[in-house]
Design an enzyme around this catalytic site. Structure first.
Site, mmCIF file in Angstrom:
data_model
loop_
_atom_site.group_PDB
_atom_site.id
_atom_site.type_symbol
_atom_site.label_atom_id
_atom_site.label_comp_id
_atom_site.label_asym_id
_atom_site.label_seq_id
_atom_site.Cartn_x
_atom_site.Cartn_y
_atom_site.Cartn_z
ATOM 1 N N SER A 80 0.846 -1.203 -0.002
ATOM 2 C CA SER A 80 0.179 0.042 0.073
ATOM 3 C C SER A 80 0.796 1.185 0.045
ATOM 4 O O SER A 80 1.794 1.344 -0.866
ATOM 5 C CB SER A 80 -0.878 0.060 1.366
ATOM 6 O OG SER A 80 -1.947 0.963 0.983
ATOM 7 N N ASP A 202 -10.039 -5.716 -4.171
ATOM 8 C CA ASP A 202 -9.476 -4.898 -3.294
ATOM 9 C C ASP A 202 -10.338 -3.447 -3.790
ATOM 10 O O ASP A 202 -10.587 -3.308 -4.731
ATOM 11 C CB ASP A 202 -7.855 -4.601 -3.585
ATOM 12 C CG ASP A 202 -7.268 -3.567 -2.942
ATOM 13 O OD1 ASP A 202 -7.800 -2.650 -2.341
ATOM 14 O OD2 ASP A 202 -6.143 -3.631 -2.672
ATOM 15 N N HIS A 230 -7.432 -6.100 0.261
ATOM 16 C CA HIS A 230 -6.088 -5.188 0.357
ATOM 17 C C HIS A 230 -4.955 -5.648 1.039
ATOM 18 O O HIS A 230 -4.023 -5.109 1.132
ATOM 19 C CB HIS A 230 -6.496 -3.817 1.012
ATOM 20 C CG HIS A 230 -5.763 -2.856 0.658
ATOM 21 N ND1 HIS A 230 -5.168 -2.394 -0.501
ATOM 22 C CD2 HIS A 230 -5.097 -2.125 1.521
ATOM 23 C CE1 HIS A 230 -4.511 -1.221 -0.413
ATOM 24 N NE2 HIS A 230 -4.197 -1.185 0.871
#
Length: 258
Positions: A80, A202, A230
């Site tokens: 991320s 996601d 995610h």
């Protein structure tokens, strides 16, 4: 800027960078598995986890701090926000990156006119406002959003809630703004082995990125993991570990042969 970090294991150097609102503890079993074959450096991002807040949270300052505590040469894995920061490190100091693995990371997290596979600007703006209004509620909502659609959502949500940091609101806000950075040029300019792992479900980093990202760099290997959101390194831990190891061993094998 002073960053908390620790190392574990022995072998080729490896750096793990976590995402927003959390600490390096989120890596859990994956870090332990990697430490069986690598010397793993875990870093808490500024203002998150055990790293102190920083007055200067510009991308340049954060990258400087990461390079200060990271090994001289290592494989980098970023999840991320950590993926975006790893891309920026690679752009600044390519000689220090042996390989780069991006997990649920978007080189341009907020959509632009020429980059649609990202979060809509108005959605990101609403999230920023929500954080300012109610930090605790926003973090809880963010945790739920990260797990939505995953086959192991309940376990992931429990994991996230156990790791969500208690940070100063300004530190969280400053770290959040790093997600606005456009690092497509960094991905395009990478010459070392690089891969991207995406979750098919996601809600933050669209799986459609799999069709657009390779246009930036034809060397990029992309894998979309079904029934993953995610946190593919949690929902598909074994598969992610195998993919990370395969890329790094490809590099280490060439180095050893040379």
């Amino acid at each position: 800027m002073s960053l908390w970090y620790e190392t574990r294991g022995r072998g080729p150097e490896l750096v793990l960078l976590h995402g927003w609102g959390l600490s390096s503890d989120i890596w859990g079993d994956l870090a332990d598995g990697l430490a069986e074959r690598y010397r793993v450096t875990l870093i808490d991002l500024p203002g998150l986890g055990r790293s102190a807040p920083a007055g200067d949270m510009s991308l340049t300052a954060v990258v400087d701090a990461l390079l200060e505590v990271a090994p001289d040469s290592a494989h980098w894995v970023g999840w991320s926000l950590g993926g975006q920061l790893a891309l920026s490190v690679a752009q600044r100091a390519p000689e220090r990156i042996q390989s780069l693995s991006l997990i649920a990371a978007n080189p341009c997290f907020v959509a632009r006119e020429d980059w649609s596979c990202a979060m809509a600007p108005e959605v990101f703006g609403a999230f920023v406002e929500s954080l300012a209004d109610n930090e605790a509620k926003t973090l809880q909502r963010f945790a739920a959003l990260q797990t939505r659609g995953s086959a192991t959502a309940r376990n992931e949500l429990k994991r996230l809630k156990s790791v969500i940091v208690s940070a100063e609101p300004q530190a969280l806000a400053s770290a959040l703004m790093l997600l606005e950075c456009d690092l497509r040029s960094a991905l395009a300019g990478m010459s070392c082995p690089v891969q991207l792992m995406l979750g098919a479900e996601d809600q933050l980093v669209p799986a459609e990125l799999a069709t657009q990202a390779p246009a930036l760099n034809p060397r990029l290997k992309v894998q979309v993991l079904e029934q993953s959101a995610h946190l593919p390194f949690v929902s598909h831990a074994g598969q992610v570990l195998d993919m990370l190891s395969a890329l790094m061993q490809q590099v280490d094998g060439v180095d050893a042969a040379g």
